[in-house]
Scaffold this motif. Structure first.
Motif, PDB file in Angstrom:
ATOM      1  N   UNK A 172      37.753  50.462  32.124  1.00 36.22           N
ATOM      2  CA  UNK A 172      36.340  50.063  31.052  1.00 36.22           C
ATOM      3  C   UNK A 172      35.863  51.572  31.301  1.00 36.22           C
ATOM      4  N   UNK A 173      34.852  52.723  31.628  1.00 44.62           N
ATOM      5  CA  UNK A 173      34.603  53.654  31.069  1.00 44.62           C
ATOM      6  C   UNK A 173      35.070  54.802  31.814  1.00 44.62           C
ATOM      7  N   UNK A 174      35.300  54.362  33.088  1.00 42.93           N
ATOM      8  CA  UNK A 174      35.598  55.676  34.001  1.00 42.93           C
ATOM      9  C   UNK A 174      37.020  54.968  34.670  1.00 42.93           C
ATOM     10  N   UNK A 175      37.937  55.482  35.710  1.00 44.19           N
ATOM     11  CA  UNK A 175      38.942  55.266  36.332  1.00 44.19           C
ATOM     12  C   UNK A 175      38.378  55.410  37.431  1.00 44.19           C
ATOM     13  N   UNK A 176      37.719  56.315  38.264  1.00 43.09           N
ATOM     14  CA  UNK A 176      37.329  55.806  39.278  1.00 43.09           C
ATOM     15  C   UNK A 176      35.380  55.012  39.971  1.00 43.09           C
ATOM     16  N   UNK A 211      45.497  48.360  31.589  1.00 43.96           N
ATOM     17  CA  UNK A 211      44.180  47.116  30.353  1.00 43.96           C
ATOM     18  C   UNK A 211      43.534  48.529  30.807  1.00 43.96           C
ATOM     19  N   UNK A 212      42.539  48.835  29.432  1.00 45.06           N
ATOM     20  CA  UNK A 212      41.636  49.548  29.535  1.00 45.06           C
ATOM     21  C   UNK A 212      40.995  49.364  27.921  1.00 45.06           C
ATOM     22  N   UNK A 213      38.906  49.341  27.802  1.00 45.00           N
ATOM     23  CA  UNK A 213      38.373  48.870  27.567  1.00 45.00           C
ATOM     24  C   UNK A 213      37.217  48.992  27.355  1.00 45.00           C
ATOM     25  N   UNK A 255      35.909  42.374  26.210  1.00 44.84           N
ATOM     26  CA  UNK A 255      37.251  42.188  26.453  1.00 44.84           C
ATOM     27  C   UNK A 255      38.105  42.488  27.822  1.00 44.84           C
ATOM     28  N   UNK A 256      36.924  43.846  28.761  1.00 38.17           N
ATOM     29  CA  UNK A 256      37.497  43.564  30.044  1.00 38.17           C
ATOM     30  C   UNK A 256      37.101  42.456  30.846  1.00 38.17           C
ATOM     31  N   UNK A 257      36.228  41.645  30.185  1.00 40.03           N
ATOM     32  CA  UNK A 257      36.078  40.098  30.676  1.00 40.03           C
ATOM     33  C   UNK A 257      36.996  39.122  30.512  1.00 40.03           C
ATOM     34  N   UNK A 258      37.700  39.130  29.493  1.00 41.77           N
ATOM     35  CA  UNK A 258      38.888  38.549  28.613  1.00 41.77           C
ATOM     36  C   UNK A 258      39.957  38.595  29.544  1.00 41.77           C
ATOM     37  N   UNK A 259      39.998  40.063  29.252  1.00 45.52           N
ATOM     38  CA  UNK A 259      41.316  40.560  30.022  1.00 45.52           C
ATOM     39  C   UNK A 259      41.446  39.594  31.964  1.00 45.52           C
ATOM     40  N   UNK A 299      40.194  36.996  32.794  1.00 49.79           N
ATOM     41  CA  UNK A 299      40.489  36.131  32.742  1.00 49.79           C
ATOM     42  C   UNK A 299      41.668  35.367  32.343  1.00 49.79           C
ATOM     43  N   UNK A 300      42.534  36.333  32.179  1.00 47.48           N
ATOM     44  CA  UNK A 300      44.132  36.468  31.570  1.00 47.48           C
ATOM     45  C   UNK A 300      45.026  36.446  32.648  1.00 47.48           C
ATOM     46  N   UNK A 301      44.007  37.399  34.009  1.00 45.97           N
ATOM     47  CA  UNK A 301      44.911  38.056  34.749  1.00 45.97           C
ATOM     48  C   UNK A 301      45.177  39.057  34.967  1.00 45.97           C
ATOM     49  N   UNK A 302      45.213  40.099  33.613  1.00 44.01           N
ATOM     50  CA  UNK A 302      45.562  40.854  33.769  1.00 44.01           C
ATOM     51  C   UNK A 302      45.195  42.234  34.648  1.00 44.01           C
ATOM     52  N   UNK A 303      44.666  41.531  35.832  1.00 45.21           N
ATOM     53  CA  UNK A 303      43.797  42.506  36.555  1.00 45.21           C
ATOM     54  C   UNK A 303      42.405  42.533  37.577  1.00 45.21           C
ATOM     55  N   UNK A 304      41.941  43.238  38.004  1.00 43.17           N
ATOM     56  CA  UNK A 304      41.074  43.305  38.835  1.00 43.17           C
ATOM     57  C   UNK A 304      39.889  43.942  38.253  1.00 43.17           C
ATOM     58  N   UNK A 305      38.392  43.703  37.589  1.00 39.40           N
ATOM     59  CA  UNK A 305      37.427  44.470  37.119  1.00 39.40           C
ATOM     60  C   UNK A 305      36.460  44.734  37.972  1.00 39.40           C
ATOM     61  N   UNK A 306      35.556  45.512  37.607  1.00 42.82           N
ATOM     62  CA  UNK A 306      34.370  46.323  37.975  1.00 42.82           C
ATOM     63  C   UNK A 306      33.193  46.765  36.993  1.00 42.82           C
ATOM     64  N   UNK A 307      32.613  45.163  37.165  1.00 43.10           N
ATOM     65  CA  UNK A 307      31.136  45.778  36.112  1.00 43.10           C
ATOM     66  C   UNK A 307      30.239  45.130  36.971  1.00 43.10           C
ATOM     67  N   UNK A 308      28.512  45.173  36.010  1.00 46.54           N
ATOM     68  CA  UNK A 308      27.597  44.436  36.751  1.00 46.54           C
ATOM     69  C   UNK A 308      28.022  42.712  37.094  1.00 46.54           C
ATOM     70  N   UNK A 309      26.922  42.058  37.549  1.00 46.62           N
ATOM     71  CA  UNK A 309      27.220  41.242  38.371  1.00 46.62           C
ATOM     72  C   UNK A 309      27.076  40.138  37.375  1.00 46.62           C
ATOM     73  N   UNK A 310      25.542  40.356  36.289  1.00 41.44           N
ATOM     74  CA  UNK A 310      25.825  39.196  34.793  1.00 41.44           C
ATOM     75  C   UNK A 310      26.825  39.487  33.759  1.00 41.44           C
TER      76      UNK A 310
END
Length: 294
Positions: free
Chosen positions: A192-196, A214-216, A221-225, A227-238
């Motif tokens: 998303x905003x950082x690679x750390x 994938x980056x956005x 967009x991160x959420x959709x990606x 769900x599509x199996x493009x990788x692991x995401x790390x964002x606020x739980x909501x």
């Protein structure tokens, strides 16, 4: 009342750092600001501002006078607003700069409710993460997420949320489930905003550098990606609540995820804000104060 003329203009110059910026704040011409301040200095018999070709600064007497006058100006404005607030119909345009999924999914709907209560008010929301110049861009306030670096701005916390690491069942079936943050280095991560990414490892916050295809900077967009199996995401739980309920995403490494992902409402100076901006800020602070904070 002549002794009070120029005080509003002088305080505006002191807080904005120049005649042009003060004129934009007060909605008048630069020449009017300069003329009023000069007259004030003549009446006082003291120079309040040190003027050079490049900048304007307070003199010693100017600093003392400003410290006294700012409370007077603020008190007068608040008194006027308290008297007129109940009978004043908000109008004009409220300009907001916003960034992040929280702003899109939660702040914008809250401002829609605020707009319904003030039908003569126009609201312009710019969803952009760029740095804004509040005066030049005409922005009343901004919604920002994460760490804030500009100490010249006033920041009020809207809400703090826990971070969550997730992946789709298909991704985990194909690439396996990591059992430690260090293993993320060999996984596809959606940036998303950082690679750390920061995790709580053995009671200490540690940063892990991750990478992916994938980056956005748009959380939806991160959420959709993800769900599509493009990788692991790390964002606020909501961000992931509905996807987890629908079994589209699975939380992983929960014990390592940090808390305190904070969203802020940021503005330059509340003293010279129009009433519509002051009330909108107060409304948002009250609205999100009812949310559970971590």
């Amino acid at each position: 009342m002549d002794s009070f003329e120029g005080i509003f203009e002088f305080v505006a110059v002191a807080e904005s750092g120049g005649f042009s910026a003060a004129a934009k704040k007060l909605g008048c011409s630069t020449s009017h600001i300069s003329r009023q301040v000069s007259r004030l200095e003549e009446r006082l018999g003291s120079r309040l501002l040190a003027r050079t070709t490049r900048q304007i600064s307070l003199t010693e007497n100017g600093e003392f006078y400003y410290q006294q006058c700012k409370y007077l100006v603020n008190g007068l404005q608040q008194a006027n607003e308290q008297v007129t607030q109940q009978q004043y119909q908000l109008n004009g345009t409220l300009r907001v700069s916003a960034a992040g999924g929280f702003a899109e999914n939660f702040v914008a709907p809250a401002l829609m409710t605020f707009a319904k209560d003030h039908p003569e008010l126009s609201i312009d929301i710019d969803f952009n993460s760029r740095m804004v110049n509040f005066i030049e861009d005409g922005i009343d306030f901004a919604i920002r997420y994460g760490e804030l670096n500009d100490s010249n701005l006033i920041a009020r916390k809207l809400i703090s949320r826990s971070m969550m690491l997730v992946a789709s069942p298909d991704y985990l079936a194909k690439y396996g489930t990591p059992n430690h943050p260090n293993q993320l280095k060999s996984h596809r991560c959606i940036l998303a905003n950082s690679d750390h990414w920061t995790f709580n490892i053995d009671g200490i916050k540690q940063s892990i550098k991750v990478s992916g295809n994938w980056q956005s900077n748009n959380s939806n967009v991160v959420l959709d990606a993800c769900e599509q199996g493009l990788g692991i995401a790390y964002m606020p739980d909501s961000t992931f609540t509905e996807s987890i309920k629908q079994n589209k995403l699975v939380p992983i490494l929960a014990p390592f995820c940090i808390t305190g992902a904070t969203s802020w409402i940021v503005y330059q100076n509340k003293q010279f804000m129009p009433l519509r901006a002051r009330l909108a800020i107060d409304y948002l602070l009250e609205h999100f104060a009812k949310w559970p904070n971590e």
